[in-house]
Design a protein around this motif. Structure first.
Motif, PDB file in Angstrom:
ATOM      1  N   GLU A  21       0.830  -1.206   0.000  1.00 38.09           N
ATOM      2  CA  GLU A  21       0.000   0.000   0.000  1.00 38.09           C
ATOM      3  C   GLU A  21       0.868   1.261   0.000  1.00 38.09           C
ATOM      4  O   GLU A  21       0.569   2.239  -0.697  1.00 38.09           O
ATOM      5  CB  GLU A  21      -0.929   0.020   1.215  1.00 38.09           C
ATOM      6  CG  GLU A  21      -1.936  -1.124   1.259  1.00 38.09           C
ATOM      7  CD  GLU A  21      -1.309  -2.429   1.770  1.00 38.09           C
ATOM      8  OE1 GLU A  21      -0.138  -2.387   2.226  1.00 38.09           O
ATOM      9  OE2 GLU A  21      -1.981  -3.481   1.672  1.00 38.09           O
ATOM     10  N   LEU A  22       1.981   1.252   0.769  1.00 36.92           N
ATOM     11  CA  LEU A  22       2.865   2.406   0.817  1.00 36.92           C
ATOM     12  C   LEU A  22       3.590   2.587  -0.517  1.00 36.92           C
ATOM     13  O   LEU A  22       3.725   3.719  -1.013  1.00 36.92           O
ATOM     14  CB  LEU A  22       3.888   2.225   1.948  1.00 36.92           C
ATOM     15  CG  LEU A  22       4.903   3.362   2.129  1.00 36.92           C
ATOM     16  CD1 LEU A  22       4.193   4.686   2.357  1.00 36.92           C
ATOM     17  CD2 LEU A  22       5.853   3.042   3.269  1.00 36.92           C
ATOM     18  N   SER A  24       2.509   1.732  -3.434  1.00 34.48           N
ATOM     19  CA  SER A  24       1.510   2.231  -4.385  1.00 34.48           C
ATOM     20  C   SER A  24       1.304   3.736  -4.221  1.00 34.48           C
ATOM     21  O   SER A  24       1.216   4.479  -5.211  1.00 34.48           O
ATOM     22  CB  SER A  24       0.183   1.484  -4.186  1.00 34.48           C
ATOM     23  OG  SER A  24      -0.811   2.007  -5.034  1.00 34.48           O
ATOM     24  N   GLU A  25       1.274   4.205  -2.952  1.00 33.48           N
ATOM     25  CA  GLU A  25       1.071   5.628  -2.714  1.00 33.48           C
ATOM     26  C   GLU A  25       2.268   6.454  -3.201  1.00 33.48           C
ATOM     27  O   GLU A  25       2.108   7.576  -3.692  1.00 33.48           O
ATOM     28  CB  GLU A  25       0.836   5.880  -1.221  1.00 33.48           C
ATOM     29  CG  GLU A  25      -0.512   5.386  -0.708  1.00 33.48           C
ATOM     30  CD  GLU A  25      -1.681   6.091  -1.401  1.00 33.48           C
ATOM     31  OE1 GLU A  25      -1.585   7.319  -1.625  1.00 33.48           O
ATOM     32  OE2 GLU A  25      -2.668   5.407  -1.738  1.00 33.48           O
ATOM     33  N   PHE A  57      -3.762  -0.166 -10.244  1.00 33.56           N
ATOM     34  CA  PHE A  57      -2.886   0.982  -9.978  1.00 33.56           C
ATOM     35  C   PHE A  57      -2.967   1.995 -11.114  1.00 33.56           C
ATOM     36  O   PHE A  57      -3.019   3.211 -10.882  1.00 33.56           O
ATOM     37  CB  PHE A  57      -1.439   0.516  -9.814  1.00 33.56           C
ATOM     38  CG  PHE A  57      -0.455   1.648  -9.834  1.00 33.56           C
ATOM     39  CD1 PHE A  57      -0.283   2.456  -8.721  1.00 33.56           C
ATOM     40  CD2 PHE A  57       0.278   1.938 -10.991  1.00 33.56           C
ATOM     41  CE1 PHE A  57       0.611   3.517  -8.750  1.00 33.56           C
ATOM     42  CE2 PHE A  57       1.160   3.001 -11.028  1.00 33.56           C
ATOM     43  CZ  PHE A  57       1.332   3.794  -9.899  1.00 33.56           C
ATOM     44  N   ARG A  60      -6.014   4.076 -10.832  1.00 30.63           N
ATOM     45  CA  ARG A  60      -5.865   5.049  -9.752  1.00 30.63           C
ATOM     46  C   ARG A  60      -4.917   6.180 -10.173  1.00 30.63           C
ATOM     47  O   ARG A  60      -5.131   7.349  -9.829  1.00 30.63           O
ATOM     48  CB  ARG A  60      -5.320   4.368  -8.497  1.00 30.63           C
ATOM     49  CG  ARG A  60      -6.324   3.471  -7.763  1.00 30.63           C
ATOM     50  CD  ARG A  60      -5.713   2.972  -6.459  1.00 30.63           C
ATOM     51  NE  ARG A  60      -5.429   4.075  -5.566  1.00 30.63           N
ATOM     52  CZ  ARG A  60      -4.411   4.097  -4.693  1.00 30.63           C
ATOM     53  NH1 ARG A  60      -3.573   3.081  -4.651  1.00 30.63           N
ATOM     54  NH2 ARG A  60      -4.225   5.147  -3.900  1.00 30.63           N
TER      55      ARG A  60
END
Length: 516
Positions: A21-22, A24-25, A57, A60
């Motif tokens: 998750e990190l 991806s951010e 991804f 997003r």
């Protein structure tokens, strides 16, 4: 001295310590304006490659950044400027697919480019530079349109940029035939009614000097080159009236669309300050296509010798001027003027204003310097009369033909535009009727609060007023209140708008087609 401690060991898979998750951010925030960032990030390691290639991804990423980045540029030119280099100019290092072979770029929207190409015939290409996908459409799709439907579509091309007709005529043979049909051209002019503005000339007062001797084009229409002249006098019914001098003074009646010129001698009135008008002489003409045919020229001047206002009309059919008519304002001789001064009466020479006249039927109206008095010259009967203006306290005004065929008068007081119309009342007498007041404070831009706006002209029977400020020259449509800037700041006194439909003949279009 104690030895230094060994450096900490870092494992190559340090990125594995980042939670998905990190990671991806972090990747989500790579800027899209240089798409190579994503390429390089995907080569760091397998985890980053999997993260970037994940469809979720990528969705997003696009949603996070909103607008897509600029990857390349195509562009078009106007008809007579020729085509630019046929290539998508890359603005990033993204490896886009090679350009297909094409003649002209038409559009780019939603990740696709629209191109016009020709081998044995013309066709369209829809191309995706990112995927390389191409779709070809033959130009004969237009053949599926019924002639009546095609005519109705072409009829609605706006006339204010006549280049639309040029480009449409170059699409295919069917469109060329439709546009060059004389019946279609008559319908096109009748459908749109008022001709568009193609250029501007203007006059100044005597002490202001003459402006640049050039018809300033307001569209890309290929008008003919300007003849050599000293002063522009008028524009009406597709013609411009110019004053020129070589060994002596003479007038030129010029058609900028066809290039036709007629040299007209002066009427023999010794002029000091003067004005003039040119107009179509065809009876019953709607003045939508007045190229060629007979014309009239009216010349009005304050005689330099006896200071009388005189007028004469020239006919292209007879090639002669009429006997000068003289305005009777009560002081015809020097003796009468001296007697008036002896009695204590005020006498001022009735100088004609170098301002464009308003043509209404068989009469044309001009103004005198004294209180903006209006003089009416009936060119059919070769006689003068005088009319009081609706208001005397203003100097910068414009006479105009209103859309209903009556005489109009426009001026600015304070920050408001006032318009009157001269109408015949129930008793048969003509009187001024107030038509409208338009507040200009929020419509016309000014340089500063003390910058004044001036009325400097009008269109021919189309309800358009020209207003000059320190910011530029503007048109105001009386019905819609639409404002448009048409020229840069200048010293304007009387604007001479050249208005005409530009519907070129088949030969002109074919010659353009061969060069493009």
């Amino acid at each position: 001295m104690a030895p230094l401690p060994p450096p900490p060991e870092f494992m190559d898979d340090v990125t594995a310590s980042l939670a998905p998750e990190l990671l991806s951010e972090i990747l989500l925030r790579l800027p899209p304006d240089e798409p190579g960032h994503l390429f390089r990030a995907a080569l760091v390691c397998k985890e980053w490659l999997r993260a970037i290639c994940d469809p979720g991804f990528l969705r997003r990423y696009r949603a996070f950044h909103g607008s897509p980045p600029l990857l390349g540029l195509l562009h078009r030119r106007q008809v007579l400027q020729g085509d630019p280099v046929r290539h998508l100019a890359r603005t990033t290092a993204v490896p886009l697919f090679p350009d297909p072979t094409f003649r002209r770029a038409l559009d780019c929207h939603h990740g696709r480019a629209l191109l016009h190409a020709s081998d044995d015939g013309w066709y369209l290409i829809v191309w995706d530079p990112v995927t390389g996908e191409q779709h070809r459409f033959m130009d004969d799709v237009t053949a599926s349109l019924a002639p009546e439907l095609l005519s109705e579509i072409l009829l609605r091309l706006p006339p204010d940029e006549p280049g639309h007709l040029f480009r449409a005529a170059l699409v295919c043979k069917e469109w060329l035939r439709a546009i060059c049909d004389p019946g279609f051209l008559r319908r096109y002019r009748a459908f749109h009614g008022s001709p568009p503005l193609l250029g501007l000339l203007h006059r100044r007062q005597v002490l202001q000097g003459d402006p640049v001797r050039h018809l300033a084009r307001t569209t890309a229409v290929p008008l003919f080159p300007d003849p050599t002249f000293r002063r522009a006098l008028d524009c009406h019914h597709g013609r411009a009236l110019l004053h020129a001098s070589d060994d002596g003074w003479y007038l030129i009646v010029w058609d900028p669309v066809t290039g036709e010129q007629h040299r007209v001698p002066e009427p023999g009135i010794p002029w000091l300050i003067y004005t003039a008008a040119v107009f179509c002489a065809v009876s019953g003409c709607a003045h939508l296509d007045c190229h060629g045919g007979p014309f009239r020229v009216v010349f009005v001047a304050t005689d330099d010798e006896d200071e009388l206002v005189k007028a004469s009309v020239y006919s292209s059919e007879t090639g002669a001027w009429s006997k000068p008519a003289i305005l009777d304002y009560g002081y015809q001789t020097w003796q009468e003027r001296l007697q008036a001064i002896t009695r204590g009466e005020s006498y001022r020479t009735p100088y004609v204003q170098p301002r464009r006249g308003a043509l209404v039927g068989d009469e044309i109206y001009f103004t005198l310097r004294n209180e903006n008095a209006i003089i009416k010259y009936n060119w059919g009967m070769n006689c003068f009369s005088k009319i009081d203006p609706p208001i005397r306290e203003v100097y910068d005004i414009a006479l105009m033909e209103m859309e209903n065929g009556s005489l109009g008068y426009a001026c600015i007081q304070g920050s408001s535009l006032y318009v009157w119309s001269r109408k015949v009342n129930s008793e048969g007498a003509a009187e001024w009727v107030h038509c409208c007041v338009i507040e200009l404070q929020k419509m016309i831009p000014v340089v500063n609060l003390i910058d004044e706006a001036f009325v400097v002209g009008s269109g021919e029977g189309v309800g358009v007023i020209f207003v000059s400020t320190g910011v530029g020259l503007f048109t105001i449509k009386l019905k819609s209140r639409c404002v448009k800037k048409v020229a840069e700041p200048e010293v304007y006194f009387s604007v001479l708008p050249y208005m005409s439909f530009y519907t070129p003949d088949r030969g002109t279009l074919l010659s353009l087609a061969r060069t493009h």
